[in-house]
Scaffold this motif. Structure first.
Motif, PDB file in Angstrom:
ATOM      1  N   ILE A   1     -36.806  -1.631  15.044  1.00 29.53           N
ATOM      2  CA  ILE A   1     -37.426  -2.331  13.923  1.00 29.53           C
ATOM      3  C   ILE A   1     -36.455  -2.215  12.753  1.00 29.53           C
ATOM      4  O   ILE A   1     -36.007  -1.115  12.422  1.00 29.53           O
ATOM      5  CB  ILE A   1     -38.773  -1.696  13.554  1.00 29.53           C
TER       6      ILE A   1
ATOM      7  N   LEU B   1     -35.514  -3.237   8.652  1.00 31.02           N
ATOM      8  CA  LEU B   1     -35.948  -3.685   7.334  1.00 31.02           C
ATOM      9  C   LEU B   1     -34.698  -4.069   6.567  1.00 31.02           C
ATOM     10  O   LEU B   1     -33.761  -3.275   6.450  1.00 31.02           O
ATOM     11  CB  LEU B   1     -36.697  -2.562   6.609  1.00 31.02           C
ATOM     12  N   ARG B   2     -34.675  -5.313   6.106  1.00 28.59           N
ATOM     13  CA  ARG B   2     -33.514  -5.815   5.365  1.00 28.59           C
ATOM     14  C   ARG B   2     -33.954  -6.415   4.039  1.00 28.59           C
ATOM     15  O   ARG B   2     -35.074  -6.899   3.916  1.00 28.59           O
ATOM     16  CB  ARG B   2     -32.782  -6.888   6.180  1.00 28.59           C
ATOM     17  N   LYS B   3     -33.065  -6.375   3.058  1.00 24.33           N
ATOM     18  CA  LYS B   3     -33.325  -6.961   1.746  1.00 24.33           C
ATOM     19  C   LYS B   3     -32.295  -8.054   1.502  1.00 24.33           C
ATOM     20  O   LYS B   3     -31.101  -7.845   1.694  1.00 24.33           O
ATOM     21  CB  LYS B   3     -33.218  -5.891   0.655  1.00 24.33           C
TER      22      LYS B   3
ATOM     23  N   LEU C   1     -37.958  -8.840   1.175  1.00 24.45           N
ATOM     24  CA  LEU C   1     -37.754  -7.894   2.254  1.00 24.45           C
ATOM     25  C   LEU C   1     -38.128  -8.576   3.557  1.00 24.45           C
ATOM     26  O   LEU C   1     -39.124  -9.296   3.619  1.00 24.45           O
ATOM     27  CB  LEU C   1     -38.613  -6.647   2.061  1.00 24.45           C
ATOM     28  N   ASP C   2     -37.326  -8.339   4.577  1.00 22.99           N
ATOM     29  CA  ASP C   2     -37.542  -8.930   5.891  1.00 22.99           C
ATOM     30  C   ASP C   2     -37.704  -7.787   6.889  1.00 22.99           C
ATOM     31  O   ASP C   2     -36.852  -6.910   6.977  1.00 22.99           O
ATOM     32  CB  ASP C   2     -36.329  -9.787   6.269  1.00 22.99           C
ATOM     33  N   LEU C   3     -38.811  -7.791   7.615  1.00 24.49           N
ATOM     34  CA  LEU C   3     -39.094  -6.776   8.617  1.00 24.49           C
ATOM     35  C   LEU C   3     -39.248  -7.467   9.955  1.00 24.49           C
ATOM     36  O   LEU C   3     -40.065  -8.380  10.097  1.00 24.49           O
ATOM     37  CB  LEU C   3     -40.388  -6.034   8.260  1.00 24.49           C
ATOM     38  N   ARG C   4     -38.437  -7.070  10.932  1.00 23.58           N
ATOM     39  CA  ARG C   4     -38.553  -7.692  12.253  1.00 23.58           C
ATOM     40  C   ARG C   4     -37.977  -6.788  13.328  1.00 23.58           C
ATOM     41  O   ARG C   4     -37.323  -5.810  13.040  1.00 23.58           O
ATOM     42  CB  ARG C   4     -37.933  -9.078  12.302  1.00 23.58           C
TER      43      ARG C   4
ATOM     44  N   GLY D   1     -41.034 -12.634  12.143  1.00 25.84           N
ATOM     45  CA  GLY D   1     -40.957 -11.383  11.418  1.00 25.84           C
ATOM     46  C   GLY D   1     -41.861 -11.500  10.211  1.00 25.84           C
ATOM     47  O   GLY D   1     -42.661 -12.431  10.105  1.00 25.84           O
TER      48      GLY D   1
ATOM     49  N   ALA E   1     -44.411  -6.547  -0.957  1.00 23.70           N
ATOM     50  CA  ALA E   1     -43.948  -5.342  -0.276  1.00 23.70           C
ATOM     51  C   ALA E   1     -44.523  -4.095  -0.944  1.00 23.70           C
ATOM     52  O   ALA E   1     -44.914  -3.145  -0.262  1.00 23.70           O
ATOM     53  CB  ALA E   1     -42.420  -5.292  -0.267  1.00 23.70           C
TER      54      ALA E   1
ATOM     55  N   HIS F   1     -32.524 -10.793  16.949  1.00 28.53           N
ATOM     56  CA  HIS F   1     -33.823 -10.513  16.343  1.00 28.53           C
ATOM     57  C   HIS F   1     -34.865 -11.470  16.895  1.00 28.53           C
ATOM     58  O   HIS F   1     -34.537 -12.556  17.371  1.00 28.53           O
ATOM     59  CB  HIS F   1     -33.767 -10.604  14.819  1.00 28.53           C
TER      60      HIS F   1
ATOM     61  N   GLU G   1     -29.093  -4.054   5.061  1.00 27.73           N
ATOM     62  CA  GLU G   1     -29.982  -3.380   6.005  1.00 27.73           C
ATOM     63  C   GLU G   1     -30.414  -2.058   5.383  1.00 27.73           C
ATOM     64  O   GLU G   1     -29.596  -1.204   5.077  1.00 27.73           O
ATOM     65  CB  GLU G   1     -29.286  -3.146   7.334  1.00 27.73           C
TER      66      GLU G   1
END
Length: 93
Positions: free
Chosen positions: A38, A40-42, A51-54, A70, A78, A66, A26
């Motif tokens: 919100i 942002l995870r890698k 990268l995951d944004l949700r 996303g 990115a 979640h 995270e």
């Protein structure tokens, strides 16, 4: 304790039901409202870093989940998005 800290604590206590990103790092979690943040995870997807944004939601029972939709980006995608965001932010001052 901030709402973001409460969301993080609830998420840690309940575990993350997202097996795809169970081992994701995270990078950022920003409060969006009293019951949402919100994040942002890698993590790895098909062996490649993404990268995951949700949005994460605090449910009435105290668990954090979640949203199903996303944005999953390769690192190159990115970078392109980040450049455009920085341009937009710099242009709005």
């Amino acid at each position: 304790m901030s709402k973001l800290q409460e969301l993080a604590a609830a998420r840690a206590a309940g575990g993350d039901d997202d097996s795809f990103f169970a081992d994701a790092e995270e990078l950022l979690a920003l409060p969006k409202s009293a019951s949402t943040a919100i994040a942002l995870r890698k993590g790895l997807y098909r062996g490649e870093p993404h990268l995951d944004l949700r949005v994460f939601v605090l449910k009435r029972d105290g668990s954090v989940v979640h949203t199903k939709k996303g944005v999953l980006l390769t690192l190159d995608q990115a970078r392109q998005v980040a450049e455009k965001i920085l341009e937009a932010v710099a242009g709005s001052s």
